[in-house]
Scaffold this active site. Structure first.
Site, PDB file in Angstrom:
ATOM      1  N   LYS A 186       0.819  -1.220   0.000  1.00  0.00           N
ATOM      2  CA  LYS A 186       0.000   0.000   0.000  1.00  0.00           C
ATOM      3  C   LYS A 186       0.861   1.284   0.000  1.00  0.00           C
ATOM      4  O   LYS A 186       2.072   1.222   0.111  1.00  0.00           O
ATOM      5  CB  LYS A 186      -0.943  -0.018   1.215  1.00  0.00           C
ATOM      6  CG  LYS A 186      -1.932  -1.193   1.186  1.00  0.00           C
ATOM      7  CD  LYS A 186      -2.852  -1.124  -0.011  1.00  0.00           C
ATOM      8  CE  LYS A 186      -4.039  -2.072   0.046  1.00  0.00           C
ATOM      9  NZ  LYS A 186      -3.725  -3.491  -0.133  1.00  0.00           N
TER      10      LYS A 186
HETATM   11  C1  PLP Z   1     -10.087  -2.845  -1.651  1.00  0.00           C
HETATM   12  C2  PLP Z   1      -9.461  -3.586  -0.507  1.00  0.00           C
HETATM   13  N1  PLP Z   1     -10.129  -3.688   0.647  1.00  0.00           N
HETATM   14  C3  PLP Z   1      -9.604  -4.323   1.718  1.00  0.00           C
HETATM   15  C4  PLP Z   1      -8.354  -4.907   1.652  1.00  0.00           C
HETATM   16  C5  PLP Z   1      -7.844  -5.640   2.843  1.00  0.00           C
HETATM   17  O1  PLP Z   1      -6.700  -5.051   3.380  1.00  0.00           O
HETATM   18  P1  PLP Z   1      -5.836  -5.823   4.468  1.00  0.00           P
HETATM   19  O2  PLP Z   1      -4.907  -6.736   3.744  1.00  0.00           O
HETATM   20  O3  PLP Z   1      -5.087  -4.723   5.196  1.00  0.00           O
HETATM   21  O4  PLP Z   1      -6.769  -6.526   5.361  1.00  0.00           O
HETATM   22  C6  PLP Z   1      -7.622  -4.830   0.471  1.00  0.00           C
HETATM   23  C7  PLP Z   1      -6.294  -5.454   0.386  1.00  0.00           C
HETATM   24  O5  PLP Z   1      -5.580  -5.414  -0.537  1.00  0.00           O
HETATM   25  C8  PLP Z   1      -8.181  -4.147  -0.639  1.00  0.00           C
HETATM   26  O6  PLP Z   1      -7.521  -4.062  -1.808  1.00  0.00           O
END
Ligand code: PLP
Length: 388
Positions: A186
């Site tokens: 990210k």
């Molecule tokens: C659109 C979206 N929502 C939620 C997430 C979940 O993030 P995390 O890996 O921090 O739980 C991601 C992960 O890439 C994502 O792309």
């Protein structure tokens, strides 16, 4: 103009000496679980996005899940979201006992199509999860107006949207709650990690308590000098908190976010100028109400002008040693969602047709000028050879 020697991944974090120092500082402090650094990160992040409260968590998925639970979403409820997202945006709805209901997407931004939301609202609809895909904001004024009319809880999935602005306002305080991701790829990283921001004090307190087992006091408030051993379980919570090791990294990353975004913007400027000249490609947009965070650079292939499909385009980029990804395989096409809810590909025709055309190209601050040139040259070569 020849194939590069080393493979170029589609995403990498920017870890510098200040980041290493931040983590080492946490390690040396003797406090490596949730403590002062995490609380400082929460405060700084809330200040940055302009929200009253923030809770640092182990992931964006945890931030989404706890927000829904704190909002009282559960069995029998429906939650609207987009099929063009990562699984966690909808998986968390299922974890609460509610049902995710998809709304098709806008063909240009690939965000939820706010004009199609009303058709999907039923008496069971309790919440909406707009996802700011790639870092381009959703049409939040329209979404908030629909939510107000229908008494819906708005949970923004801002996994891609640290730094995104909607009409000059940073994402983080528009909806009832906003969930961010600090996963390794990210714009701001803590390895794994996430944050929820809100202006709602009651929601904040519920999320905070539920992130550490539903305990009235977290470890810092029990074990630190001024703490007390006594605690009470207020709800059957979860274990979703961030650690001070992660927060050490988060603080240094937040301090240099503007610089890292500037580096992303330079790459995007070059891509937009070069790829914008190629009729075989549709380049991403930044609409007038938006400041794009450029988490992802997603091109759409104009397949009618090419003799190859998206899969072959990706294979050819791989032969050129260029890494790519696809964001996303729409959720209704995955076996679980297809079989559980009986979805057919054509149920969300825009998501379906856009999916067949999209490719995410490498974009991250660590890319050198040569890396960027290599991507542009490789794409040019493939298009020249595959023009219809
Ligand atoms: C659109 C979206 N929502 C939620 C997430 C979940 O993030 P995390 O890996 O921090 O739980 C991601 C992960 O890439 C994502 O792309």
């Amino acid at each position: 103009m020849s194939t590069r020697q080393e493979f170029l991944p589609y995403a990498l974090p920017l870890i510098e000496e200040d980041d290493i120092a931040g983590v080492v500082d946490s390690l040396k402090s003797g406090w490596i679980a949730k403590g002062p650094k995490t609380m400082e990160f929460e405060q700084r992040f809330a200040e940055y996005v302009g929200a009253k409260y923030a809770v640092a968590l182990s992931s964006c998925t945890a931030a989404l899940h706890l927000s829904l639970v704190a909002a009282g979403i559960g069995e029998g409820d429906e939650v609207l979201t987009t099929p063009m997202t990562f699984a966690s945006s909808a998986n968390v709805v299922i974890h609460t006992g509610a049902k995710p209901v998809f709304v098709d997407i806008d063909p240009v931004t690939m965000n939820i199509d706010s004009k199609k939301i009303r058709e999907k609202i039923s008496s069971r609809t309790k919440a909406i999860i707009p996802v700011h895909i790639a870092g381009h904001p959703c049409e939040m004024d329209e979404i908030m107006a629909i939510a107000l009319e229908n008494n819906l809880f708005v949970l923004e999935d801002a996994a891609h949207a640290v730094y995104t602005q909607y009409k000059g306002k940073l994402i983080g305080s528009i909806g009832n709650a906003t969930a961010f991701s600090f996963y390794a790829t990210k714009n701001l990283v803590t390895g794994e990690g996430g944050m929820v921001t809100t202006n709602d004090e009651e929601l904040y307190n519920k999320i905070r308590v539920m992130s550490t087992h539903g305990m009235s006091r977290n470890a810092w408030n029990r074990y630190a000098e001024a703490g007390s051993w006594y605690y009470e379980i207020l709800s059957p919570g979860y274990k979703d908190n961030m650690s001070d090791i992660m927060a050490g990294l988060g603080l240094s990353q937040l301090a240099k976010l503007e610089r890292m975004q500037g580096m992303r913007q330079e790459i995007v400027d070059c891509y937009q100028a070069e790829f914008g000249k190629m009729p075989e490609l549709e380049i991403p947009v930044e609409l007038d109400y938006a400041r794009h965070a450029w988490h992802l650079y997603i091109i759409k292939l104009n397949l009618d002008k090419l003799s190859i499909d998206r899969g072959t385009f990706i294979e050819k980029l791989k032969e050129e040693n260029i890494g790519t990804s696809v964001h996303f395989i729409p959720l209704h096409l995955h076996p679980y969602y297809r079989d559980t809810y009986g979805y057919k590909p054509e149920d969300f025709p825009v998501a379906q047709s856009v999916f067949e055309r999209i490719v995410s190209l490498p974009l991250y601050p660590k890319m050198s000028r040569q890396d960027v040139i290599d991507v542009v040259d490789a794409v040019k070569r493939i298009i020249e050879r595959s023009r219809r």
